[in-house]
Design a protein around this motif. Structure first.
Motif, PDB file in Angstrom:
ATOM      1  N   GLU A 518     -61.880 -22.085  42.921  1.00 27.83           N
ATOM      2  CA  GLU A 518     -62.050 -20.795  42.237  1.00 27.83           C
ATOM      3  C   GLU A 518     -61.279 -20.798  40.907  1.00 27.83           C
ATOM      4  OE1 GLU A 518     -60.338 -21.218  45.022  1.00 27.83           O
ATOM      5  OE2 GLU A 518     -61.197 -20.105  46.707  1.00 27.83           O
ATOM      6  N   SER A 519     -61.936 -20.323  39.863  1.00 21.05           N
ATOM      7  CA  SER A 519     -61.293 -20.339  38.534  1.00 21.05           C
ATOM      8  C   SER A 519     -60.099 -19.378  38.500  1.00 21.05           C
ATOM      9  CB  SER A 519     -62.307 -19.956  37.458  1.00 21.05           C
ATOM     10  OG  SER A 519     -62.872 -18.694  37.799  1.00 21.05           O
ATOM     11  N   TYR A 520     -60.179 -18.221  39.232  1.00 26.14           N
ATOM     12  CA  TYR A 520     -59.061 -17.273  39.191  1.00 26.14           C
ATOM     13  C   TYR A 520     -57.810 -17.856  39.850  1.00 26.14           C
ATOM     14  CZ  TYR A 520     -60.480 -16.136  44.027  1.00 26.14           C
ATOM     15  OH  TYR A 520     -60.803 -16.207  45.362  1.00 26.14           O
ATOM     16  N   MET A 521     -58.006 -18.729  40.863  1.00 26.39           N
ATOM     17  CA  MET A 521     -56.838 -19.377  41.499  1.00 26.39           C
ATOM     18  C   MET A 521     -56.211 -20.381  40.527  1.00 26.39           C
ATOM     19  SD  MET A 521     -55.976 -18.260  44.511  1.00 26.39           S
ATOM     20  CE  MET A 521     -54.756 -19.456  44.989  1.00 26.39           C
ATOM     21  N   ALA A 522     -57.091 -21.110  39.823  1.00 28.63           N
ATOM     22  CA  ALA A 522     -56.582 -22.093  38.851  1.00 28.63           C
ATOM     23  C   ALA A 522     -55.768 -21.381  37.765  1.00 28.63           C
ATOM     24  CB  ALA A 522     -57.747 -22.859  38.246  1.00 28.63           C
ATOM     25  N   ALA A 523     -56.263 -20.215  37.330  1.00 30.15           N
ATOM     26  CA  ALA A 523     -55.548 -19.449  36.291  1.00 30.15           C
ATOM     27  C   ALA A 523     -54.203 -18.958  36.829  1.00 30.15           C
ATOM     28  CB  ALA A 523     -56.398 -18.253  35.859  1.00 30.15           C
ATOM     29  N   PHE A 524     -54.200 -18.464  38.066  1.00 33.01           N
ATOM     30  CA  PHE A 524     -52.965 -17.965  38.664  1.00 33.01           C
ATOM     31  C   PHE A 524     -51.945 -19.092  38.822  1.00 33.01           C
ATOM     32  CE2 PHE A 524     -50.554 -17.251  42.706  1.00 33.01           C
ATOM     33  CZ  PHE A 524     -49.758 -16.227  42.256  1.00 33.01           C
ATOM     34  N   TYR A 525     -52.463 -20.297  39.157  1.00 27.96           N
ATOM     35  CA  TYR A 525     -51.564 -21.414  39.432  1.00 27.96           C
ATOM     36  C   TYR A 525     -50.782 -21.851  38.200  1.00 27.96           C
ATOM     37  CZ  TYR A 525     -49.644 -25.253  41.953  1.00 27.96           C
ATOM     38  OH  TYR A 525     -48.754 -26.079  42.571  1.00 27.96           O
ATOM     39  N   GLU A 526     -51.271 -21.487  37.008  1.00 33.04           N
ATOM     40  CA  GLU A 526     -50.562 -21.870  35.783  1.00 33.04           C
ATOM     41  C   GLU A 526     -49.108 -21.379  35.790  1.00 33.04           C
ATOM     42  OE1 GLU A 526     -51.470 -23.929  33.423  1.00 33.04           O
ATOM     43  OE2 GLU A 526     -53.325 -24.273  34.546  1.00 33.04           O
ATOM     44  N   PHE A 527     -48.857 -20.249  36.505  1.00 34.77           N
ATOM     45  CA  PHE A 527     -47.477 -19.738  36.629  1.00 34.77           C
ATOM     46  C   PHE A 527     -46.539 -20.805  37.194  1.00 34.77           C
ATOM     47  CE2 PHE A 527     -49.402 -15.324  37.192  1.00 34.77           C
ATOM     48  CZ  PHE A 527     -48.879 -14.818  36.014  1.00 34.77           C
ATOM     49  N   PHE A 528     -47.100 -21.659  38.080  1.00 35.94           N
ATOM     50  CA  PHE A 528     -46.230 -22.580  38.839  1.00 35.94           C
ATOM     51  C   PHE A 528     -46.342 -24.019  38.355  1.00 35.94           C
ATOM     52  CE2 PHE A 528     -47.567 -19.020  41.464  1.00 35.94           C
ATOM     53  CZ  PHE A 528     -46.346 -18.513  41.858  1.00 35.94           C
ATOM     54  N   ASN A 529     -46.967 -24.187  37.184  1.00 36.46           N
ATOM     55  CA  ASN A 529     -47.160 -25.560  36.705  1.00 36.46           C
ATOM     56  C   ASN A 529     -45.926 -26.076  35.976  1.00 36.46           C
ATOM     57  OD1 ASN A 529     -48.992 -27.523  37.072  1.00 36.46           O
ATOM     58  ND2 ASN A 529     -50.612 -26.578  35.851  1.00 36.46           N
ATOM     59  N   GLU A 530     -44.754 -25.771  36.487  1.00 37.72           N
ATOM     60  CA  GLU A 530     -43.515 -26.220  35.841  1.00 37.72           C
ATOM     61  C   GLU A 530     -42.877 -27.319  36.673  1.00 37.72           C
ATOM     62  OE1 GLU A 530     -40.785 -23.026  34.843  1.00 37.72           O
ATOM     63  OE2 GLU A 530     -42.465 -21.619  34.863  1.00 37.72           O
ATOM     64  N   GLN A 531     -42.095 -28.148  36.000  1.00 39.53           N
ATOM     65  CA  GLN A 531     -41.484 -29.276  36.688  1.00 39.53           C
ATOM     66  C   GLN A 531     -40.511 -28.828  37.786  1.00 39.53           C
ATOM     67  OE1 GLN A 531     -42.541 -32.329  36.322  1.00 39.53           O
ATOM     68  NE2 GLN A 531     -41.128 -33.009  37.916  1.00 39.53           N
ATOM     69  N   LYS A 532     -39.861 -27.652  37.599  1.00 40.57           N
ATOM     70  CA  LYS A 532     -38.825 -27.230  38.570  1.00 40.57           C
ATOM     71  C   LYS A 532     -39.413 -27.054  39.972  1.00 40.57           C
ATOM     72  CE  LYS A 532     -39.085 -22.219  37.838  1.00 40.57           C
ATOM     73  NZ  LYS A 532     -38.370 -20.986  37.610  1.00 40.57           N
ATOM     74  N   TYR A 533     -40.711 -26.658  40.041  1.00 40.27           N
ATOM     75  CA  TYR A 533     -41.324 -26.479  41.368  1.00 40.27           C
ATOM     76  C   TYR A 533     -41.545 -27.824  42.055  1.00 40.27           C
ATOM     77  CZ  TYR A 533     -42.044 -21.573  40.220  1.00 40.27           C
ATOM     78  OH  TYR A 533     -41.846 -20.252  39.908  1.00 40.27           O
ATOM     79  N   ALA A 534     -42.047 -28.805  41.279  1.00 40.16           N
ATOM     80  CA  ALA A 534     -42.261 -30.144  41.861  1.00 40.16           C
ATOM     81  C   ALA A 534     -40.924 -30.745  42.287  1.00 40.16           C
ATOM     82  CB  ALA A 534     -42.954 -31.040  40.845  1.00 40.16           C
TER      83      ALA A 534
END
Length: 817
Positions: A518-534
């Motif tokens: 889903e495109s809306y999930m991909a957009a929401f996930y951008e919030f968490f695309n930071e190295q600190k989460y990985a």
């Protein structure tokens, strides 16, 4: 439309209730209920109720499955037609009856017969609306007929006589009546004294004693019918006295002609297992064979792996195997061995542990057993808050309701994901040792097999802890006891979105946004695309999969073991206080047992675990209340009533287990209460008199895993036994040339056989061990069959399961009944 809920009952005692589904004629519940059955029962019943805000909820209908029919429906989705509910079909309980026939010579010299009917006692009558005040009526029933006899009045042959009635016994469903009623049974004149009582066939066959049980009611509707039994007098043919237990039956056997199907139907999946467990020594050969599984080379030739190969579902084998190995402390070596073998067979590091193999099912089962407390400590507070706050978190533009703001919803969801992600990644030190040891072996096996892939050491572990442990618990919290029922649709949607995000965060896949359909999930996930989460995920996975992690004693925190409403009797700590019964919220941790007015209040009373000297059942006679138990402390006993027999057993078990190691545990106790200046059980007058019955004990002290090794071995034997034809086919596959060279035969290709000779050896031992146990079971059944008396208290007349058992035995055995 209706607001319906469903209850699960043992006979008529409710042991579980679903949530209410509002405004629907086709409600879906999807709720699982699991329990150990603590007593004998005749029917497993399901009632559908329609909630009524102003009056008592009305019953729509019921499904009652007889105990002996349960195997027919075992683990199959089945639709059952709902039946009407009325007193004539609602019957449970049994009656103890004695009949005696004696000759009497009247003044005119005529020989008459007197029948003495003695109603001794009843057991297990239903409790109707919280009470049972039973009495019995006894009638000698027979046809009217004219008897041409010069010595007797014209119409005095066998005829219907008036009903005679016992006293009403108040507030008990196990009444002791012990009353005798006399009836005259006159003979026709052709009666001759050939033998002691040589009845004329047609005469006595038409006479029967009828006993009806009633619940005395002070309401204007009249007394409630509890069941009947009819005993033909020809049971006295062989001897002049007769005594037996009978199951109560519905009136006219409940065979009212009702139009079925007009009430709707109920879809159920019932899994019912009943194992006869012998003492430990019987299982030695099979147990030893199973315990060697981790050391067999290759592991696919081991007995435990063979079980996974022959069972239809891997889950079926995984459940008893994991419990068995946990009990004997061998679960880590066993899982390490089968995981290692699976990794060796895996070609692509991206598909590692993705199938429903024996390894993944065993690890799932271990996490469920050993990790339940860990899951609760980590997730429960946040999940409860999400369920209560009802914040809108819908981020699919198509599903937005009027007046909802997409940015606000995204922010709500982001905060929830952040909080759950943080509690999970900070919970590493609480992860149970057994799970950490398994993750360590998974990580090692994966890193060794795929040396070029640096991430595989993480994905091997995250595919379990995130994908198969935390994500499913967030998605369906009720299946992990994080919530009592299914969540409402809005909360369920919020949890689905959180679960999807957490799963992706934990999976460490390279291009995360692309992993969403889903495109809306991909957009929401951008919030968490930071190295600190990985980084946080990797640190967490490192901690839970390293071998020398920590000292397990360093994090001693109270673990909540059980909580819920029950009714307790005031303990009389105040000198002039009322000793009345009150509903309280009880809470048990591994530190203390407390109760409070309602959930979340300050405790009114706290009992430290070390002060619990014993936990035992309380005889019903004490307060005329069922399902009571006592928590015995140094100064006094706390008397508590649970909601039903299943709850009572669960509380007694967990309280006993948690206090098992207390130094001052009692060896004797009073099974009844101290009332009116004496103990009801032994009549001792001092309230400090030592107990008069030995305490039950011998439960394992490990609260986390209460597993009976012999019981699990018996379960494994039962599975092997039911798949015997597959074991033999597997043996053929090992012996057949097709395993060594040439094309494989189609029917054998389903088995994993790495070493045909080793596997063949194991199969030979399994088949021999299972065969020996099968003979023991058959011999036990034959011996039991010889000793069992139909009409005894254990097997009353009308016990259908015993009748079918007799049929089986007479088909398999040579001796006749």
């Amino acid at each position: 439309m209706r607001d319906c809920y469903c209850t699960v009952n043992l006979d008529r005692e409710e042991v579980f209730r679903t949530k209410i589904v509002e405004k629907s004629l086709c409600p879906f519940y999807g709720e699982d209920f699991y329990c150990e059955i603590p007593r004998s029962f005749r029917h497993l019943s399901f009632y559908i109720f329609d909630r009524d805000v102003f009056r008592r909820d009305s019953i729509i209908g019921k499904v009652a499955i007889q105990k002996e029919d349960l195997p027919k429906y075992h683990n199959r989705d089945t639709w059952f037609l709902l039946q009407h509910v009325d007193a004539d079909s609602e019957v449970q309980g049994k009656v103890h009856l004695e009949l005696r026939l004696s000759e009497v010579i009247t003044d005119t010299g005529v020989v008459c017969h007197k029948l003495a009917t003695r109603i001794l006692e009843c057991q297990g009558l239903p409790i109707v609306n919280g009470q049972c005040d039973p009495y019995a009526t006894v009638t000698l029933a027979g046809p009217y007929r004219q008897v041409p006899c010069p010595h007797l009045p014209a119409a005095s042959g066998p005829r219907r006589s008036e009903a005679k009635k016992t006293k009403v016994k108040k507030k008990t469903n196990n009444p002791q009546f012990d009353e005798v009623f006399y009836f005259e049974v006159t003979r026709p004149c052709s009666y001759s004294r050939k033998s002691h009582f040589d009845f004329e066939e047609e005469d006595v066959d038409k006479l029967e004693i009828r006993v009806d049980l009633w619940n005395a009611s002070n309401l204007k509707f009249g007394d409630e019918f509890l069941g009947e039994l009819r005993v033909p007098l020809n049971v006295l043919r062989q001897s002049s006295s007769y005594e037996a237990w009978y199951f109560l039956q519905p009136r006219d056997n409940g065979s009212k002609s009702l139009k079925p199907g007009d009430l709707g139907s109920l879809r159920l999946n019932v899994v019912y297992t009943e194992d006869h467990v012998f003492s430990s020594d019987y299982y030695s050969p099979l147990r030893d064979l199973l315990l060697r599984s981790a050391d067999v080379e290759p592991v696919s030739a081991s007995a435990a792996h063979v079980l996974g190969e022959v069972c239809r579902e891997k889950q079926e084998a995984a459940v008893p195997l994991v419990r068995f190995f946990l009990h004997y402390g061998r679960v880590v070596p066993f899982i390490s061995a089968i995981a290692n073998a699976e990794v060796q067979r895996t070609q692509d590091p991206n598909t590692i542990f993705r199938g429903n193999s024996l390894t993944s099912k065993c690890i799932d089962e271990t996490m469920k057993l050993a990790g339940m407390h860990y899951l609760h400590v980590t997730l429960k507070p946040t999940i409860e808050e999400i369920c209560q706050s009802h914040k809108s978190c819908e981020i699919d533009p198509v599903k937005l309701k009027d007046g909802e703001n997409l940015e606000n919803n995204m922010e709500n969801l982001r905060q929830y994901v952040d909080r759950i992600f943080t509690v999970i990644t900070k919970s590493g030190v609480s992860c149970p040792t057994v799970m950490c040891d398994i993750f360590f072996s998974l990580r090692e096996a994966a890193a060794k097999r795929f040396q070029d892939d640096l991430d595989v050491r993480y994905t091997a572990v995250s595919s379990f802890i995130f994908l198969r442990f935390f994500a499913p618990a967030i998605l369906s919290p009720n299946l992990f006891q994080l919530t009592p029922h299914h969540t409402d649709p809005q909360t369920s949607r919020t949890l689905t979105l959180i679960s999807k995000t957490i799963q992706t965060l934990g999976s460490l896949s390279k291009s995360k946004s692309a992993s969403f359909k889903e495109s809306y999930m991909a957009a929401f996930y951008e919030f968490f695309n930071e190295q600190k989460y990985a980084d946080a995920v990797k640190n967490f996975l490192d901690l839970i999969s390293s071998s020398g992690r920590r000292d397990p004693k360093s994090i001693e925190q109270p673990i909540l073991l059980k909580e819920g409403f029950m009714i307790k009797r005031a303990q009389g700590r105040k000198r002039f206080g009322m000793k009345n019964f009150k509903k309280r919220w009880f809470r048990l941790t591994n530190h203390e047992f407390t109760y409070q007015k309602s959930k979340g209040d300050q405790p009114l009373c706290s009992i430290p675990i070390e002060n619990i000297l014993a936990v035992e059942g309380l005889e019903e006679e004490s307060f005329k209340m069922k399902n009571m138990f006592q928590v015995i402390q140094p100064e006094r006993a706390l008397y508590i009533q649970a909601n039903n027999c299943v709850e009572a057993k669960a509380w007694i078990d967990v309280l006993t287990k948690v206090s098992q190691c207390n130094k001052k545990r009692l060896t004797v106790y009073h099974p009844s209460a101290y009332l009116n200046g004496h103990w009801l059980c032994c009549r001792a007058s001092s309230d400090t008199a030592p107990g008069c019955s030995p305490c039950t004990g011998g439960l394992p002290a490990n609260i986390q895993l209460d597993i009976d090794g012999d019981r699990e071995t018996e379960r494994i034997y039962s599975l092997f036994n039911s798949y015997m034809s597959k074991l033999e086919k597997m043996q053929e596959a090992c012996g057949s040339r097709s395993v060594y060279d040439g094309p494989e035969q189609e029917e054998y290709s389903t088995f994993i056989i790495d070493d045909p000779q080793e596997t063949y050896k194991t199969l030979k031992q399994v088949i021999a061990g299972v065969g020996a146990l099968e003979q023991e079971h058959a011999q036990y059944k034959r011996d039991k069959f010889k000793k069992t008396k139909y009409g005894s208290q254990e097997h009353p007349i009308g016990d259908k399961s015993f009748q079918s058992y007799i049929r089986q035995q007479s088909e398999t055995s040579t001796h006749s009944i």
